[in-house]
Enzyme design. Sequence first.
Site, PDB file in Angstrom:
ATOM      1  NE  ARG A  35      -6.448  11.841  77.287  1.00  0.00           N
ATOM      2  CZ  ARG A  35      -5.259  11.389  77.630  1.00  0.00           C
ATOM      3  NH1 ARG A  35      -4.890  11.427  78.880  1.00  0.00           N
ATOM      4  NH2 ARG A  35      -4.447  10.881  76.753  1.00  0.00           N
ATOM      5  CE  LYS A 197      12.015   5.062  74.081  1.00  0.00           C
ATOM      6  NZ  LYS A 197      11.152   5.879  73.517  1.00  0.00           N
ATOM      7  N   GLY A 351       1.737   8.796  71.220  1.00  0.00           N
ATOM      8  CA  GLY A 351       1.791  10.224  71.535  1.00  0.00           C
ATOM      9  C   GLY A 351       2.503  11.083  70.512  1.00  0.00           C
ATOM     10  N   GLY A 374       0.199   3.302  74.404  1.00  0.00           N
ATOM     11  CA  GLY A 374       0.624   1.958  74.818  1.00  0.00           C
ATOM     12  C   GLY A 374      -0.411   0.902  74.459  1.00  0.00           C
TER      13      GLY A 374
HETATM   14  P1  AMP Z   1       9.513   6.528  70.109  1.00  0.00           P
HETATM   15  O1  AMP Z   1       9.109   6.857  71.509  1.00  0.00           O
HETATM   16  O2  AMP Z   1      10.401   5.369  69.985  1.00  0.00           O
HETATM   17  O3  AMP Z   1       8.314   6.480  69.148  1.00  0.00           O
HETATM   18  O4  AMP Z   1      10.404   7.756  69.613  1.00  0.00           O
HETATM   19  C1  AMP Z   1       9.935   9.058  69.423  1.00  0.00           C
HETATM   20  C2  AMP Z   1      11.128   9.951  69.327  1.00  0.00           C
HETATM   21  O5  AMP Z   1      11.952   9.514  68.272  1.00  0.00           O
HETATM   22  C3  AMP Z   1      10.849  11.403  69.032  1.00  0.00           C
HETATM   23  O6  AMP Z   1      11.094  12.145  70.191  1.00  0.00           O
HETATM   24  C4  AMP Z   1      11.812  11.763  67.916  1.00  0.00           C
HETATM   25  O7  AMP Z   1      12.513  12.947  68.164  1.00  0.00           O
HETATM   26  C5  AMP Z   1      12.773  10.591  67.916  1.00  0.00           C
HETATM   27  N1  AMP Z   1      13.395  10.340  66.598  1.00  0.00           N
HETATM   28  C6  AMP Z   1      12.809  10.227  65.427  1.00  0.00           C
HETATM   29  N2  AMP Z   1      13.700  10.032  64.449  1.00  0.00           N
HETATM   30  C7  AMP Z   1      14.912  10.022  65.010  1.00  0.00           C
HETATM   31  C8  AMP Z   1      16.233   9.867  64.520  1.00  0.00           C
HETATM   32  N3  AMP Z   1      16.484   9.695  63.213  1.00  0.00           N
HETATM   33  N4  AMP Z   1      17.250   9.891  65.411  1.00  0.00           N
HETATM   34  C9  AMP Z   1      16.998  10.064  66.720  1.00  0.00           C
HETATM   35  N5  AMP Z   1      15.770  10.224  67.250  1.00  0.00           N
HETATM   36  C10 AMP Z   1      14.739  10.192  66.408  1.00  0.00           C
END
Ligand code: AMP
Length: 394
Positions: A35, A197, A351, A374
Amino acid sequence: MKKTIEDIEISGKRVLLRVDFNVPMEGGKITSDVRIVEALPTIKYLLQHNAKLIICSHLGRPDGTPNKKYSLKPVFEKLKEYLPEYDLAFCNEVIGEKAEKMANNLKEREALLLENVRFEPGEEKNEEYMIDGLSKLADIFVLDAFGTSHRKHASTYGVSSKLPSAMGYLVQKEVETFEEILQKPQRPFVAILGGAKIKDKIDVVKNLINKVDTILIGGGMCFTFIKAIKGEVGASLVDDEKIEFCYEIIKEAINKKVKIILPVDFVCAKNIDDEAGAEIYKLGKIPADKMGLDIGPKTIKLFKKFIKRAKTVVWNGPMGVYEKLMFKNGTRSVAELVAKNKRCKSVIGGGDVVSAVEEFDLIEKFSHVSTGGGASLKLLEGKELPAISVLSEK
Ligand code: AMP
């Protein structure tokens, strides 16, 4: 169009530059200075054009109180190494008499780094005393901290509402890249969405459905879409409250002739720690006690067809639990497929995808790696970033 640093007269002026020096630290030592290095082009441009430069940043979450652990002093020492030809000083305060005196005493081509802006309680609350304190230090404000530009903080939004302002090179590149892909993308335009999520990605899906040709959906979020069309998902992650939303989006996609491509097979296990039990199941065949934790080989083949032909790709969210060896292959394969398509403009933000791609040593192969998770999500949602929206117009 917002002004850039090349549009403003800076010679002899006191310029307040907000950067993102939120570097990772361990035991008081900087573990990655990326950075700092990334901020150098803007810093050097301003100094070479005779600015009296005042630099500010946040580091970590000191929550409005001074805390040695989050001091920018180690960053100052590093910055001096990168700018040996310039006189640099450090002010252990952010605003107030001492900071004002040091800022006023600066000569052209000299720089001052202020202490962590988040040592002041007014920073994150965008309070008037903090905006005033910062505005008093300078004649011009330059924003080069993209990662915090979606927040209304005093050192981003507050001060740029008060002073004549412009964007630095980093913010300019982010803004121009997202404008280009969202307003005049080369087609086919493919969005790849994943992560756990779905509720964080709803506005992104809503916006992208009007922009892209195809959306490839993997990660945990695909199961809510599969559930919406009555597919079996075993014990996979589903957000019951968003099933209806997914159904509506699928209908809208059909109307708009946008393809939503869902996985056709999965690497499944009882839970994320059950790597030994990982097995591949086709869509509809996931056992009731197993969850899909990565996309399977047939899905990768299916996604390949679209990624291979794409001229623009935007990717947010991993295809599986990439942190675990057995559930990493989907994210790695998609990264390799995007990297291989040399005709395509590829943009990643957020990230998780950035750290996965870094781990696979493919970061150089992407056209743009956004520095703000974000903030880049907000742009993909089609929203304005508050701190950028108040910068001076050309
Ligand atoms: P997000 O912050 O919503 O982008 O989620 C990122 C996280 O999603 C990572 O830590 C992954 O381990 C998790 N992830 C990805 N695919 C899956 C899945 N099929 N089931 C549960 N967690 C997941």
